[in-house]
Design a protein around this motif. Sequence first.
Motif, PDB file in Angstrom:
ATOM      1  N   ALA A 183     -21.994  18.322  -2.796  1.00  0.00           N
ATOM      2  CA  ALA A 183     -21.201  17.129  -2.493  1.00  0.00           C
ATOM      3  C   ALA A 183     -21.619  16.620  -1.118  1.00  0.00           C
ATOM      4  CB  ALA A 183     -19.709  17.459  -2.507  1.00  0.00           C
TER       5      ALA A 183
ATOM      6  N   PHE B 218     -26.217  14.256  -5.981  1.00  0.00           N
ATOM      7  CA  PHE B 218     -25.323  14.929  -5.045  1.00  0.00           C
ATOM      8  C   PHE B 218     -24.778  13.971  -3.977  1.00  0.00           C
ATOM      9  CE2 PHE B 218     -28.066  18.995  -5.592  1.00  0.00           C
ATOM     10  CZ  PHE B 218     -27.415  19.306  -6.782  1.00  0.00           C
ATOM     11  N   TRP B 219     -25.449  12.818  -3.772  1.00  0.00           N
ATOM     12  CA  TRP B 219     -25.168  11.956  -2.630  1.00  0.00           C
ATOM     13  C   TRP B 219     -24.377  10.702  -2.982  1.00  0.00           C
ATOM     14  CZ3 TRP B 219     -25.902  12.593   2.527  1.00  0.00           C
ATOM     15  CH2 TRP B 219     -26.659  13.697   2.924  1.00  0.00           C
ATOM     16  N   ARG B 220     -23.490  10.316  -2.052  1.00  0.00           N
ATOM     17  CA  ARG B 220     -22.888   8.988  -2.036  1.00  0.00           C
ATOM     18  C   ARG B 220     -23.040   8.435  -0.618  1.00  0.00           C
ATOM     19  NH1 ARG B 220     -23.214   9.997  -6.448  1.00  0.00           N
ATOM     20  NH2 ARG B 220     -21.725   9.866  -8.165  1.00  0.00           N
TER      21      ARG B 220
ATOM     22  N   THR C  65     -23.652   4.530  -6.241  1.00  0.00           N
ATOM     23  CA  THR C  65     -24.118   5.376  -5.140  1.00  0.00           C
ATOM     24  C   THR C  65     -23.633   4.893  -3.775  1.00  0.00           C
ATOM     25  OG1 THR C  65     -26.198   4.135  -5.137  1.00  0.00           O
ATOM     26  CG2 THR C  65     -26.180   6.226  -6.306  1.00  0.00           C
TER      27      THR C  65
ATOM     28  N   LEU D 227     -16.859  14.190  -6.017  1.00  0.00           N
ATOM     29  CA  LEU D 227     -18.142  14.893  -6.009  1.00  0.00           C
ATOM     30  C   LEU D 227     -17.985  16.365  -6.351  1.00  0.00           C
ATOM     31  CD1 LEU D 227     -19.647  13.179  -2.852  1.00  0.00           C
ATOM     32  CD2 LEU D 227     -20.552  13.014  -5.176  1.00  0.00           C
TER      33      LEU D 227
ATOM     34  N   ARG E  15     -17.677  16.668 -10.123  1.00  0.00           N
ATOM     35  CA  ARG E  15     -18.980  16.583 -10.811  1.00  0.00           C
ATOM     36  C   ARG E  15     -19.679  17.928 -10.803  1.00  0.00           C
ATOM     37  NH1 ARG E  15     -21.405  11.227 -11.009  1.00  0.00           N
ATOM     38  NH2 ARG E  15     -23.429  12.233 -10.804  1.00  0.00           N
ATOM     39  N   ARG E  16     -19.452  18.676  -9.746  1.00  0.00           N
ATOM     40  CA  ARG E  16     -20.050  20.011  -9.645  1.00  0.00           C
ATOM     41  C   ARG E  16     -19.542  20.894 -10.772  1.00  0.00           C
ATOM     42  NH1 ARG E  16     -18.935  24.074  -4.548  1.00  0.00           N
ATOM     43  NH2 ARG E  16     -20.382  25.735  -5.133  1.00  0.00           N
TER      44      ARG E  16
END
Length: 377
Positions: A112, A139-141, A164, A372, A375-376
Amino acid sequence: MTRKIKVLQLQNRYNVNASDLAEQVIQGLPAERYEVTTAFLRGRPGPGEPVSRAARSVYFGFSQGATKGLRLRVLWTLYQHCRAERYDAVIAHRFKPINALMLLNRWLRIPACIGVLHGLGEYDRAYRRWELRRLLTPFWRLVGVSRAVRDDLLGCGAGLTSDTVRQINNAIDIARAEQLQHPRQHARELLGLSADDFIFGTIGRLVPVKGHIHLIEAFARIKDEYPGTTLAIIGEGRSRDELEAAIERHGLQGRVRLLGAKDDALQYVRAFDVFVMPSLSEGLPLALLEGMSGHLPVIGSDIDSLRPILEDCGGRIFPVGQPQALAERLREVLELSSAQRVEEGERAYAYLCRAHAVDDFRRQYRELLDELQARRG
């Protein structure tokens, strides 16, 4: 007992104060659920200077030169630190920390990751856009701290999308700001300002980018029409000599007051009748928000970071760097009735509460981390 989520918040250099938004992010992450480490590539607090609210602070102590170019020592040190700590999430502020962690996350695989962009044009360079395309993973925002920054990211040509890139508006603690602010007359007494004059005011370092010279030039155009007016500038910096020369050139001695730097300057904001922000460039216009917290009408330049805020709050806008146009905005406010000025200030304050409240700011970062993390799973 459920293990706490370990979060690293990384900044380029030490900067901890009551209005620092990185500190506000920390306050939005409950200690019973999150364990936050705040880290700074450069700098550390001196004697008596504040420390972060995070559970732990790390000062890597790099020089400015070490953070330029290939930054191999910085990257290796960060890699070792993150590998040892096994963070669940990172929040990186500004380009250099974001870029370093994007590079390293090819191996660290922290699930995250949030990169916070505070200014415009970070990806104007073709090489940066090319590298971002290579390094950006699910993994990124990326977070833009205003509509202007978000739109800049979406339009920079790096293939970023609304999935994103998020917008989380910069914010202030409005309740704290109002508690700090002295009543109008007391604030004027503390600053040595007239109790009866109409006062245009601004807060900001005395440096060219803040545009104070244009504000003085604009005020010079109206001084004879409106003799009961004063311009007050809180701040200090290398442009003082230039500004003092302009004051003398226009015969503004006693009409323009350079008040110097003040601790927690927003405590004096109610000494002003109107808050003016003539900046040539701004990434994070917190001073404008602080002006709104004083229930004041606001005037600002049409730079990308200010224009959307001024449009949405009903403020007055002038073309950047044009004193004649700014003088017209000053005249407009002076021609309003007291009731109309109060109404304009209340409209700005209502917008501030609606769009830039710190509780909403904290909640949005917490929800983005939760998203995030989910999502993991």
